[in-house]
Design a protein around this motif. Structure first.
Motif, PDB file in Angstrom:
ATOM      1  N   LEU A   1       0.914  -1.263   0.021  1.00 25.74           N
ATOM      2  CA  LEU A   1      -0.053   0.191  -0.080  1.00 25.74           C
ATOM      3  C   LEU A   1       0.930   1.095  -0.027  1.00 25.74           C
ATOM      4  CD1 LEU A   1      -2.861  -1.000   2.692  1.00 25.74           C
ATOM      5  CD2 LEU A   1      -2.940  -0.842   0.084  1.00 25.74           C
ATOM      6  N   PRO A   2       0.665   2.007  -1.064  1.00 27.86           N
ATOM      7  CA  PRO A   2      -0.061   2.145  -2.189  1.00 27.86           C
ATOM      8  C   PRO A   2       0.493   0.778  -3.080  1.00 27.86           C
ATOM      9  CG  PRO A   2       1.334   3.740  -2.615  1.00 27.86           C
ATOM     10  CD  PRO A   2       1.702   3.380  -1.182  1.00 27.86           C
ATOM     11  N   SER A   3      -0.388   0.124  -3.787  1.00 28.33           N
ATOM     12  CA  SER A   3      -0.045  -0.787  -4.651  1.00 28.33           C
ATOM     13  C   SER A   3       0.824  -0.614  -5.843  1.00 28.33           C
ATOM     14  CB  SER A   3      -1.353  -1.783  -5.105  1.00 28.33           C
ATOM     15  OG  SER A   3      -1.998  -0.883  -6.092  1.00 28.33           O
ATOM     16  N   GLN A   4       0.674   0.413  -6.028  1.00 27.36           N
ATOM     17  CA  GLN A   4       1.603   0.882  -7.506  1.00 27.36           C
ATOM     18  C   GLN A   4       2.608   1.955  -6.769  1.00 27.36           C
ATOM     19  OE1 GLN A   4       0.104   1.439 -11.245  1.00 27.36           O
ATOM     20  NE2 GLN A   4      -0.536  -0.563 -11.134  1.00 27.36           N
ATOM     21  N   ASP A   5       3.872   1.620  -7.092  1.00 26.61           N
ATOM     22  CA  ASP A   5       4.983   2.423  -6.502  1.00 26.61           C
ATOM     23  C   ASP A   5       4.851   4.007  -7.090  1.00 26.61           C
ATOM     24  OD1 ASP A   5       7.908   3.507  -6.348  1.00 26.61           O
ATOM     25  OD2 ASP A   5       7.990   1.520  -5.206  1.00 26.61           O
ATOM     26  N   LYS A   6       4.741   4.904  -6.297  1.00 25.97           N
ATOM     27  CA  LYS A   6       4.700   6.253  -6.828  1.00 25.97           C
ATOM     28  C   LYS A   6       6.034   6.793  -7.323  1.00 25.97           C
ATOM     29  CE  LYS A   6       0.810   7.805  -3.921  1.00 25.97           C
ATOM     30  NZ  LYS A   6       0.306   8.862  -2.943  1.00 25.97           N
ATOM     31  N   GLU A   7       6.851   6.160  -6.621  1.00 24.38           N
ATOM     32  CA  GLU A   7       8.392   6.596  -7.252  1.00 24.38           C
ATOM     33  C   GLU A   7       8.737   5.984  -8.531  1.00 24.38           C
ATOM     34  OE1 GLU A   7      12.926   6.552  -5.784  1.00 24.38           O
ATOM     35  OE2 GLU A   7      11.575   5.733  -4.498  1.00 24.38           O
ATOM     36  N   LEU A   8       8.439   4.790  -8.936  1.00 25.34           N
ATOM     37  CA  LEU A   8       8.495   4.365 -10.004  1.00 25.34           C
ATOM     38  C   LEU A   8       7.609   5.040 -11.243  1.00 25.34           C
ATOM     39  CD1 LEU A   8       9.437   1.997 -12.072  1.00 25.34           C
ATOM     40  CD2 LEU A   8       7.695   0.652 -11.254  1.00 25.34           C
ATOM     41  N   ILE A   9       6.442   5.293 -10.917  1.00 23.85           N
ATOM     42  CA  ILE A   9       5.653   5.958 -11.876  1.00 23.85           C
ATOM     43  C   ILE A   9       6.089   7.321 -12.150  1.00 23.85           C
ATOM     44  CG2 ILE A   9       3.191   7.064 -12.125  1.00 23.85           C
ATOM     45  CD1 ILE A   9       2.058   4.422 -10.630  1.00 23.85           C
ATOM     46  N   GLU A  10       6.499   8.011 -11.144  1.00 19.16           N
ATOM     47  CA  GLU A  10       7.098   9.296 -11.386  1.00 19.16           C
ATOM     48  C   GLU A  10       8.445   9.212 -12.453  1.00 19.16           C
ATOM     49  OE1 GLU A  10       6.169  12.125 -10.699  1.00 19.16           O
ATOM     50  OE2 GLU A  10       4.505  11.949  -9.339  1.00 19.16           O
ATOM     51  N   GLN A  11       9.298   8.248 -12.026  1.00 21.41           N
ATOM     52  CA  GLN A  11      10.409   7.892 -12.908  1.00 21.41           C
ATOM     53  C   GLN A  11       9.884   7.815 -14.436  1.00 21.41           C
ATOM     54  OE1 GLN A  11      12.157   4.745 -10.716  1.00 21.41           O
ATOM     55  NE2 GLN A  11      13.572   5.914  -9.887  1.00 21.41           N
ATOM     56  N   LEU A  12       9.189   6.688 -14.403  1.00 20.14           N
ATOM     57  CA  LEU A  12       8.544   6.606 -15.919  1.00 20.14           C
ATOM     58  C   LEU A  12       7.927   7.751 -16.436  1.00 20.14           C
ATOM     59  CD1 LEU A  12       6.801   3.213 -15.328  1.00 20.14           C
ATOM     60  CD2 LEU A  12       8.984   3.535 -16.575  1.00 20.14           C
ATOM     61  N   ALA A  13       7.074   8.637 -15.789  1.00 20.63           N
ATOM     62  CA  ALA A  13       6.653   9.943 -16.416  1.00 20.63           C
ATOM     63  C   ALA A  13       7.707  10.802 -16.550  1.00 20.63           C
ATOM     64  CB  ALA A  13       5.790  10.489 -15.115  1.00 20.63           C
ATOM     65  N   ASP A  14       8.718  10.737 -16.025  1.00 23.34           N
ATOM     66  CA  ASP A  14       9.968  11.775 -16.570  1.00 23.34           C
ATOM     67  C   ASP A  14      10.560  11.235 -17.630  1.00 23.34           C
ATOM     68  OD1 ASP A  14       9.670  13.516 -14.434  1.00 23.34           O
ATOM     69  OD2 ASP A  14      11.076  12.529 -13.222  1.00 23.34           O
ATOM     70  N   TRP A  15      10.732   9.855 -17.671  1.00 23.39           N
ATOM     71  CA  TRP A  15      11.327   9.208 -18.844  1.00 23.39           C
ATOM     72  C   TRP A  15      10.575   9.370 -20.330  1.00 23.39           C
ATOM     73  CZ3 TRP A  15      15.389   7.487 -20.857  1.00 23.39           C
ATOM     74  CH2 TRP A  15      15.730   6.537 -21.910  1.00 23.39           C
ATOM     75  N   GLU A  16       9.217   9.175 -20.131  1.00 19.34           N
ATOM     76  CA  GLU A  16       8.277   9.600 -21.141  1.00 19.34           C
ATOM     77  C   GLU A  16       7.929  10.760 -21.502  1.00 19.34           C
ATOM     78  OE1 GLU A  16       7.593   7.043 -22.997  1.00 19.34           O
ATOM     79  OE2 GLU A  16       7.623   5.114 -21.811  1.00 19.34           O
ATOM     80  N   GLY A  17       8.063  11.631 -20.807  1.00 12.40           N
ATOM     81  CA  GLY A  17       7.673  13.236 -20.908  1.00 12.40           C
ATOM     82  C   GLY A  17       6.097  13.385 -20.615  1.00 12.40           C
ATOM     83  N   VAL A  18       5.455  12.598 -19.873  1.00 16.70           N
ATOM     84  CA  VAL A  18       4.026  12.572 -19.555  1.00 16.70           C
ATOM     85  C   VAL A  18       3.729  12.961 -18.221  1.00 16.70           C
ATOM     86  CG1 VAL A  18       3.674  11.109 -21.853  1.00 16.70           C
ATOM     87  CG2 VAL A  18       3.716  10.105 -19.692  1.00 16.70           C
TER      88      VAL A  18
END
Length: 342
Positions: A59-76
């Motif tokens: 909890l949370p079930s989706q790692d916020k740090e990983l999602i932020e990292q992916l967002a930075d990489w993808e530019g979204v």
């Protein structure tokens, strides 16, 4: 014995049977992933795992740090990213949550067979195939596009994709972007501009197929809707931890891409114009001297597995898809092609 499966799953499709019951071979050039260059990152991530990664619900079930990292990489924006257990599951989630009985799923061919398999399994859903994006029907609920394409390896120009998304605002475009890591443009940023777009991504195609980590990119509302009625606990915390370690070093994608290009160059030197590869994907198409089915069977008897082109609707006859293997695997293939005369 009677089957309890719903009727839409009781299909005699050879595509579905082949996909579900793929036979192993000593030299497997059928499954596409690419070389794993991430040993250091994986080992470091595993060293940091304690029992909490296995004993508790995350909890949370989706790692916020990983999602932020992916967002930075993808530019979204990060609120449009949702982690999934690979791209296969993402295909099931998206099609299963959008298509109602009577809806039509349009698929640009050739394409990854999983889309056909999932659409066929949904009660009352129709499938419409089209050979060119300019021939796309307008009465679709979903339009599936794969670029860089599996199996053709070709890319669809960004301008064409933009044009058709704008012309069809009521159609949800689902773009299979699992090979977008090595594409000439970034599919993900299109989600900024169009609400009727979902892009599917996967770590599998950068040498991490066993990790079973993927993600969808779309807008916030679509991202929320795709999670309707799903359990939140389907991407294990340990998998997400390894994902974070990989994302911290995604600049190594260029190294991955160069390794693939170097290995394919040697394949091309040996096989000449019998092979086709138009983008830096981890596979190529091979033209066979006999029927593709005969070639697949003969190679399998010699311990080498490749994919029969007949399982990709719209692909040219006498063509097989071959993963770019290790130097040793590639040499085995060269020897057997010469020995068998195929």
């Amino acid at each position: 014995m009677n089957s309890y499966l719903r009727h839409s799953l009781l299909t005699s499709s050879s595509v579905q049977k082949n996909y579900a019951h793929r036979l192993p071979a000593a030299c497997d050039l059928s499954l596409v992933s690419g070389p794993c260059i991430w040993e250091k990152e994986i080992n470091n991530a595993l060293l940091g795992c304690d029992t909490g990664y296995f004993s508790s619900y995350p909890l949370p079930s989706q790692d916020k740090e990983l999602i932020e990292q992916l967002a930075d990489w993808e530019g979204v924006p990060s609120d449009g990213i949702w982690l999934t257990p690979g791209a296969d599951a993402a295909i099931e989630f998206v099609l299963g949550r959008v298509l109602d009985p009577g809806d039509t799923c349009g698929i640009l061919i050739p394409n990854f067979p999983r889309f056909t398999i999932v659409a066929q399994s949904l009660p009352g859903v129709k499938i419409s195939y089209f050979n060119d994006i300019s021939e796309m029907p307008t009465d679709l609920t979903i339009a599936v596009i794969c670029t860089p394409n599996n199996p053709s390896t070709k890319e669809i120009p960004e301008s064409q994709i933009r044009s058709h998304i704008m012309k069809n605002p009521k159609v949800l475009f689902v773009i299979d972007g699992v090979f977008d890591w090595t594409a000439s443009y970034n599919l993900s940023t299109l989600c900024y501009d169009y609400p009727n777009l979902i892009v599917l991504k996967s770590f599998s195609k950068i040498g991490l197929a066993g990790l079973r980590l993927g993600y969808i990119i779309t807008n916030r509302d679509n991202c929320r809707d795709m999670q309707t009625a799903l359990s939140p606990f389907f991407v294990p915390p340990m998998v997400q931890k390894i994902g974070k370690a990989i994302v911290e070093h995604l600049e190594r994608i260029e190294e991955f891409k160069q390794l693939l290009d170097d290995r394919f160059h040697k394949v091309q030197q040996r096989l000449g114009d019998r092979v086709e590869r138009y983008s830096s994907v981890p596979f190529y198409l091979l033209k066979t001297e006999c029927t593709s089915s005969e070639a697949v069977e003969q190679l399998f008897q010699k311990g080498i597995s490749v994919v029969d082109g007949i399982f990709f609707q719209g692909l040219a006859k006498n063509t097989v898809r071959v993963s770019i293997g290790t130097p040793d695997q590639n040499e085995q293939l060269f020897r057997m092609l010469a020995e068998l005369g195929i």
